[in-house]
Design a protein around this motif. Structure first.
Motif, PDB file in Angstrom:
ATOM      1  N   HIS A 240       0.880  -1.280  -0.101  1.00 29.69           N
ATOM      2  CA  HIS A 240       0.139  -0.180  -0.120  1.00 29.69           C
ATOM      3  C   HIS A 240       0.869   1.039   0.211  1.00 29.69           C
ATOM      4  O   HIS A 240       1.642   1.281   0.966  1.00 29.69           O
ATOM      5  CB  HIS A 240      -0.749   0.152   1.287  1.00 29.69           C
ATOM      6  CG  HIS A 240      -1.824   1.700   1.189  1.00 29.69           C
ATOM      7  ND1 HIS A 240      -1.650   2.251   1.361  1.00 29.69           N
ATOM      8  CD2 HIS A 240      -3.683   1.245   1.269  1.00 29.69           C
ATOM      9  CE1 HIS A 240      -2.888   2.885   1.428  1.00 29.69           C
ATOM     10  NE2 HIS A 240      -3.644   2.105   1.196  1.00 29.69           N
ATOM     11  N   VAL A 253      10.256  -0.893  -9.020  1.00 18.70           N
ATOM     12  CA  VAL A 253      10.463   0.785 -10.653  1.00 18.70           C
ATOM     13  C   VAL A 253      11.686   0.958  -9.820  1.00 18.70           C
ATOM     14  O   VAL A 253      12.038   1.590 -11.056  1.00 18.70           O
ATOM     15  CB  VAL A 253       8.808   1.182 -10.289  1.00 18.70           C
ATOM     16  CG1 VAL A 253       9.321   2.488 -11.063  1.00 18.70           C
ATOM     17  CG2 VAL A 253       8.057   0.501 -11.117  1.00 18.70           C
ATOM     18  N   GLY A 285       7.540  -1.624 -18.530  1.00 17.58           N
ATOM     19  CA  GLY A 285       6.966  -1.544 -17.597  1.00 17.58           C
ATOM     20  C   GLY A 285       6.765  -2.551 -16.967  1.00 17.58           C
ATOM     21  O   GLY A 285       7.087  -3.732 -16.081  1.00 17.58           O
ATOM     22  N   THR A 286       5.599  -2.419 -16.287  1.00 16.02           N
ATOM     23  CA  THR A 286       5.212  -2.672 -14.917  1.00 16.02           C
ATOM     24  C   THR A 286       3.526  -3.924 -15.290  1.00 16.02           C
ATOM     25  O   THR A 286       3.560  -3.745 -16.085  1.00 16.02           O
ATOM     26  CB  THR A 286       4.449  -2.665 -13.629  1.00 16.02           C
ATOM     27  OG1 THR A 286       3.986  -0.760 -14.110  1.00 16.02           O
ATOM     28  CG2 THR A 286       5.628  -0.831 -12.936  1.00 16.02           C
ATOM     29  N   HIS A 291      -0.586  -3.838 -11.232  1.00 17.22           N
ATOM     30  CA  HIS A 291      -0.338  -2.481 -10.976  1.00 17.22           C
ATOM     31  C   HIS A 291      -1.606  -1.620 -10.066  1.00 17.22           C
ATOM     32  O   HIS A 291      -2.568  -1.500 -11.248  1.00 17.22           O
ATOM     33  CB  HIS A 291       0.619  -1.906 -12.097  1.00 17.22           C
ATOM     34  CG  HIS A 291       0.273  -1.596 -13.041  1.00 17.22           C
ATOM     35  ND1 HIS A 291       0.816  -1.108 -14.770  1.00 17.22           N
ATOM     36  CD2 HIS A 291      -0.931  -1.962 -13.349  1.00 17.22           C
ATOM     37  CE1 HIS A 291       0.163  -0.999 -15.731  1.00 17.22           C
ATOM     38  NE2 HIS A 291      -0.996  -1.097 -14.966  1.00 17.22           N
ATOM     39  N   ALA A 292      -1.052  -0.180 -10.164  1.00 19.93           N
ATOM     40  CA  ALA A 292      -1.924   0.719  -9.629  1.00 19.93           C
ATOM     41  C   ALA A 292      -1.498   1.838  -9.147  1.00 19.93           C
ATOM     42  O   ALA A 292      -0.222   1.901  -8.694  1.00 19.93           O
ATOM     43  CB  ALA A 292      -2.850   0.358  -8.091  1.00 19.93           C
ATOM     44  N   ILE A 293      -1.791   3.042  -9.200  1.00 21.90           N
ATOM     45  CA  ILE A 293      -1.143   3.989  -8.808  1.00 21.90           C
ATOM     46  C   ILE A 293      -0.603   4.423  -7.300  1.00 21.90           C
ATOM     47  O   ILE A 293       0.657   4.927  -6.818  1.00 21.90           O
ATOM     48  CB  ILE A 293      -1.969   5.592  -8.951  1.00 21.90           C
ATOM     49  CG1 ILE A 293      -2.474   5.215 -10.956  1.00 21.90           C
ATOM     50  CG2 ILE A 293      -1.514   6.785  -9.082  1.00 21.90           C
ATOM     51  CD1 ILE A 293      -3.314   6.620 -11.763  1.00 21.90           C
ATOM     52  N   SER A 294      -1.336   3.182  -6.529  1.00 17.28           N
ATOM     53  CA  SER A 294      -1.669   3.489  -5.204  1.00 17.28           C
ATOM     54  C   SER A 294      -0.865   2.760  -4.654  1.00 17.28           C
ATOM     55  O   SER A 294      -0.860   2.752  -3.565  1.00 17.28           O
ATOM     56  CB  SER A 294      -3.074   4.112  -4.176  1.00 17.28           C
ATOM     57  OG  SER A 294      -3.143   3.502  -5.211  1.00 17.28           O
ATOM     58  N   ARG A 295      -0.368   1.772  -5.839  1.00 21.92           N
ATOM     59  CA  ARG A 295       0.981   0.411  -5.616  1.00 21.92           C
ATOM     60  C   ARG A 295       2.359   0.646  -5.230  1.00 21.92           C
ATOM     61  O   ARG A 295       2.384   0.565  -6.116  1.00 21.92           O
ATOM     62  CB  ARG A 295       0.404  -0.803  -6.074  1.00 21.92           C
ATOM     63  CG  ARG A 295      -0.281  -1.449  -5.419  1.00 21.92           C
ATOM     64  CD  ARG A 295      -1.072  -2.997  -6.056  1.00 21.92           C
ATOM     65  NE  ARG A 295      -1.262  -4.428  -5.348  1.00 21.92           N
ATOM     66  CZ  ARG A 295      -1.426  -4.602  -4.022  1.00 21.92           C
ATOM     67  NH1 ARG A 295      -2.015  -4.494  -3.427  1.00 21.92           N
ATOM     68  NH2 ARG A 295      -0.828  -6.106  -4.182  1.00 21.92           N
ATOM     69  N   VAL A 296       2.710   0.827  -4.168  1.00 18.85           N
ATOM     70  CA  VAL A 296       4.392   0.667  -3.841  1.00 18.85           C
ATOM     71  C   VAL A 296       4.718  -1.477  -5.533  1.00 18.85           C
ATOM     72  O   VAL A 296       3.570  -2.138  -4.655  1.00 18.85           O
ATOM     73  CB  VAL A 296       4.643  -0.248  -3.224  1.00 18.85           C
ATOM     74  CG1 VAL A 296       6.198   0.162  -3.614  1.00 18.85           C
ATOM     75  CG2 VAL A 296       4.403   1.068  -2.164  1.00 18.85           C
ATOM     76  N   PRO A 297       4.753  -0.573  -6.825  1.00 19.41           N
ATOM     77  CA  PRO A 297       5.062  -1.941  -7.172  1.00 19.41           C
ATOM     78  C   PRO A 297       5.949  -3.252  -7.623  1.00 19.41           C
ATOM     79  O   PRO A 297       7.130  -2.697  -6.444  1.00 19.41           O
ATOM     80  CB  PRO A 297       5.641  -0.742  -8.748  1.00 19.41           C
ATOM     81  CG  PRO A 297       5.828   0.317  -8.221  1.00 19.41           C
ATOM     82  CD  PRO A 297       5.763   0.259  -7.290  1.00 19.41           C
TER      83      PRO A 297
ATOM     84  N   THR B 280       5.537   7.961  -4.353  1.00 16.32           N
ATOM     85  CA  THR B 280       5.241   6.138  -5.670  1.00 16.32           C
ATOM     86  C   THR B 280       4.188   6.221  -7.006  1.00 16.32           C
ATOM     87  O   THR B 280       4.436   7.819  -7.455  1.00 16.32           O
ATOM     88  CB  THR B 280       4.076   5.324  -5.360  1.00 16.32           C
ATOM     89  OG1 THR B 280       4.267   5.263  -3.847  1.00 16.32           O
ATOM     90  CG2 THR B 280       3.624   4.162  -5.656  1.00 16.32           C
ATOM     91  N   VAL B 284       4.137   1.902 -14.555  1.00 23.83           N
ATOM     92  CA  VAL B 284       5.488   2.544 -15.892  1.00 23.83           C
ATOM     93  C   VAL B 284       5.265   1.989 -17.023  1.00 23.83           C
ATOM     94  O   VAL B 284       5.115   0.899 -16.392  1.00 23.83           O
ATOM     95  CB  VAL B 284       6.814   2.676 -15.308  1.00 23.83           C
ATOM     96  CG1 VAL B 284       6.908   2.992 -14.513  1.00 23.83           C
ATOM     97  CG2 VAL B 284       7.279   1.206 -15.622  1.00 23.83           C
ATOM     98  N   GLY B 285       5.306   2.747 -17.794  1.00 22.94           N
ATOM     99  CA  GLY B 285       5.330   1.512 -19.709  1.00 22.94           C
ATOM    100  C   GLY B 285       5.400   2.347 -20.410  1.00 22.94           C
ATOM    101  O   GLY B 285       5.903   3.846 -20.568  1.00 22.94           O
ATOM    102  N   GLU B 305       2.329   9.728  -8.060  1.00 19.99           N
ATOM    103  CA  GLU B 305       2.005   9.955  -6.449  1.00 19.99           C
ATOM    104  C   GLU B 305       2.445  10.452  -5.974  1.00 19.99           C
ATOM    105  O   GLU B 305       3.945   9.528  -4.903  1.00 19.99           O
ATOM    106  CB  GLU B 305       0.733   9.030  -5.858  1.00 19.99           C
ATOM    107  CG  GLU B 305      -0.176   9.233  -4.856  1.00 19.99           C
ATOM    108  CD  GLU B 305      -0.808   7.765  -4.268  1.00 19.99           C
ATOM    109  OE1 GLU B 305      -1.759   7.099  -4.468  1.00 19.99           O
ATOM    110  OE2 GLU B 305       0.322   6.884  -3.904  1.00 19.99           O
TER     111      GLU B 305
END
Lengths: 427, 427
Positions: A240, A253, A285-286, A291-297, B280, B284-285, B305
């Motif tokens: 998170h 990332v 790429g993730t 993947h999500a904007i608010s998730r540590v990849p 965060t 990416v891609g 973010e």
């Protein structure tokens, strides 16, 4: 060595009208409305060969098709028992390509022979110009078919390859042009590499280096080989983004960015030390499944391509990349997983020939620079067959494989002059 | 201020059996075979409210449902003309969630009230415990419904939101529980924020910080707001990886990696300076329509973010990110295009209450640390409504929103003690 001081300079200048006429004829015969299309093993490639052959015969040179359908133009030398000097390039183009990629080297070779012939010069070695077929991979998905055939390197599978537009196999095309399909199919060497004293290829540069440096010619140090990982996986830990502070993150990332920047710095340092290489991560790429904007990849992938003009550089940089991945693994608590490396061997150019070409340029005041060839060429096939090989690049302002390729006739004639003089070298 | 020195310590220890019983009952009433599922506005949430209400009435406390169906338990204070002290949290959970996310704060508030009541302490201010409905966005796609309703912040569109499992609208659920749907629909303030002297929320930490630091409690500095760019496009120039040397490249991936590493270094420096923030790049891609292993990437995208516990940090770091993008643009000949920033305001916790909680912990020798809340809470809604708000986090070893949430009863009772003492503060 002889630097050809017995010929008048700039001898080839007289041939400028012929050069312009030949390029115009080639363009006219293959103009597709946008660029030029000279299809590998097809009518447009054959028509281009015919044009070159006609000009050669007009100048009193001997022409023939070899058993793989390549056009060969010969100027006999004084020492027929010695290996011959080969020059040439290819006449096919990509669809909607430019007029110079390939053809420039064939026309340069022809003009050099005509120039010698007109002056009544009998070179020390026999010189053979090859107008090789099927260099562009665009047609059959395989590059350098003509030179591969020469050295017995085509497989049955290669002969079964179909051309993208007609879906007819290469074998049929070979039959159309009366080639010795049986010999090609059994991998017979149609030409013994030991017979070739050197292969000298003139080609437009396919990149922008010479134009950027303001130099008409480049002397190729080697044809890049490459070492590719289709996928380097960086595995961290998804978390998170709000609740996971920096010190508890294993961010895939950031680890990947760290890796990319470390290699980028090394690359610059290696260039500064005079190494020829290129490092590219064309794909990153993730994982779209998680993947999500608010998730540590937790996962990132990248491709890694290292190009270099010799094996040592390739392997050393590859080792360095793996060492950096291990360092980042320790520092960031991630893991790097490299898939199997795919290696295409570099083809270093012959050091003696590189020196000769450099000296020939200096001798007549032509500014040049050493540079590696990023793209592949028939010359690599000759080099890998054990033939001492060299390449001369001509400045080109708009890249290759497009109708905007641009070569100045002035630069072309300089290259032709240097090539002609190189052909007279005798050791 | 009074630090509650007139109560015995640790008063709440006597209530350990009741705490264990309540958590066991809550779990039993909502166990789904894997974790606990207390559906927002549904029977399991109502059953949890009923359990809490029953225990409150058993202890002689007054209970009621407010006009939005939230459970309110009241312990009257000595000064009814003063604003009251509010505490509480939520009772709903995500599907297959844990037993403590939300419920811990409600049970802590109840135990604190029971403890005071049993000791015959009449607090200076009236204390109201709120068991808020519908905090988890998992059900209606919207967070903090109960506290939003309290302050007249639900729209018609919100009432039309359907629950993911039943597809029934929130409005119907409000009708089921006998709420004043008309008042909610017209955005009436069901509770005047000016009536609330403070809102104190106890909650399990949803991240791993306290566990990693070996501390039972954390005092929240603020609830992270965030500033998000769904997409930051880095535009370079696609080029042939072999033919394009380093000095002529405009590599979008390297530029993006440079950007990520610069922000990463700044983030560390800002943390070192005591700022609370998180950065965060979850996505990416490169562009799948044109990327290739042997192509210098002309385009790369990333999400950005920034989370911070106050607006200044959020905006300053955002400014820094844009400045770094400009610097890289100049250095690498690429362009960065930021899409529109989406901003969710941070909710800084009240500085005076943070100090009080810190002092209360120190006073009884409880080790704690300040930390920001990465996740959102009802407390943010109270804070944004202008209520002086504070939060106390309880150590939790397995994150939240899963059955493995783990809270030690020891830590929970410490939090309950601190909460109880805080309720007696009078200024």
């Amino acid at each position: 060595m002889s630097s050809g001081s017995d010929i008048k300079k700039p001898a080839c200048d007289e041939l400028r009208p012929l050069a312009e006429q030949l390029f115009a004829q080639l363009r006219h015969a293959s103009f597709d409305g946008v660029g030029v299309t000279r299809d590998s093993f097809g009518p447009a490639e054959t028509a281009a060969q015919d044009l070159i052959a006609l000009a050669a015969r007009d100048a009193g040179l001997h022409t023939e098709r070899d058993r793989a359908g390549n056009l060969v133009v010969t100027l006999p030398g004084r020492e027929p028992l010695q290996s011959f000097i080969a020059t040439g390039s290819h006449l096919d183009s990509v669809p909607r390509g430019g007029n110079y990629d390939g053809a420039a080297g064939v026309v340069a070779g022809l003009l050099a022979l005509i120039c010698l012939k007109r002056q009544g010069i009998v070179p020390p070695r026999t010189i053979k110009l090859f107008a090789l077929r099927g260099e562009e991979s665009a047609w059959f998905g395989k590059s350098w078919i003509g030179s591969h055939a020469l050295f017995g390197l085509l497989s049955e599978a290669d002969l079964a390859r179909t051309r993208f537009d007609s879906e007819r196999p290469l074998r049929d095309y070979y039959e159309d042009i009366g080639a010795d399909v049986a010999a090609i199919a059994r991998g017979e060497k149609l030409l013994d590499p030991a017979m070739i004293g050197a292969f000298l290829e003139v080609h437009i540069e396919q990149g922008p280096v010479l134009a950027a440096q303001g130099l008409p010619l480049g002397i190729v140090t080697g044809i890049y080989g490459n070492l590719r990982h289709r996928q380097v996986l960086c595995r961290g830990t998804s978390a998170h983004a709000g609740a996971t502070p920096r010190f508890l993150r294993h961010d895939a990332v950031v680890a990947m960015a760290d890796f990319i920047m470390r290699l980028d710095r090394h690359w610059q340092q290696w260039l500064d030390r005079g190494k020829q290489l290129a490092v590219t991560h064309g794909i990153v790429g993730t994982n779209a499944k998680e993947h999500a904007i608010s998730r540590v990849p937790g996962e990132a992938v990248m491709s890694l391509e290292i190009r270099a003009d010799n094996n040592e550089t390739l392997e050393e940089f590859h080792g360095l990349a793996q060492a950096e991945a291990q360092a980042i693994t320790r520092e960031r608590g991630v893991a790097f997983v490299f898939d199997e490396a795919i290696v295409n061997r570099p083809a270093p150019m012959d050091p003696r020939w590189r020196t000769r070409l450099t000296e020939l340029c200096s001798g007549v005041g032509i500014a040049q620079m050493p540079l590696a060839s990023g793209a592949g060429h028939d010359a690599a096939v000759f080099a890998h067959a054990g033939v001492p090989t060299a390449m001369l690049f001509i400045r080109n302002t708009h890249g290759s494989h497009n109708p905007e390729e641009h070569m100045e006739m002035e630069d072309f004639l300089l290259a032709t002059d240097v090539l002609m003089q190189a052909m007279l070298v005798c050791d």
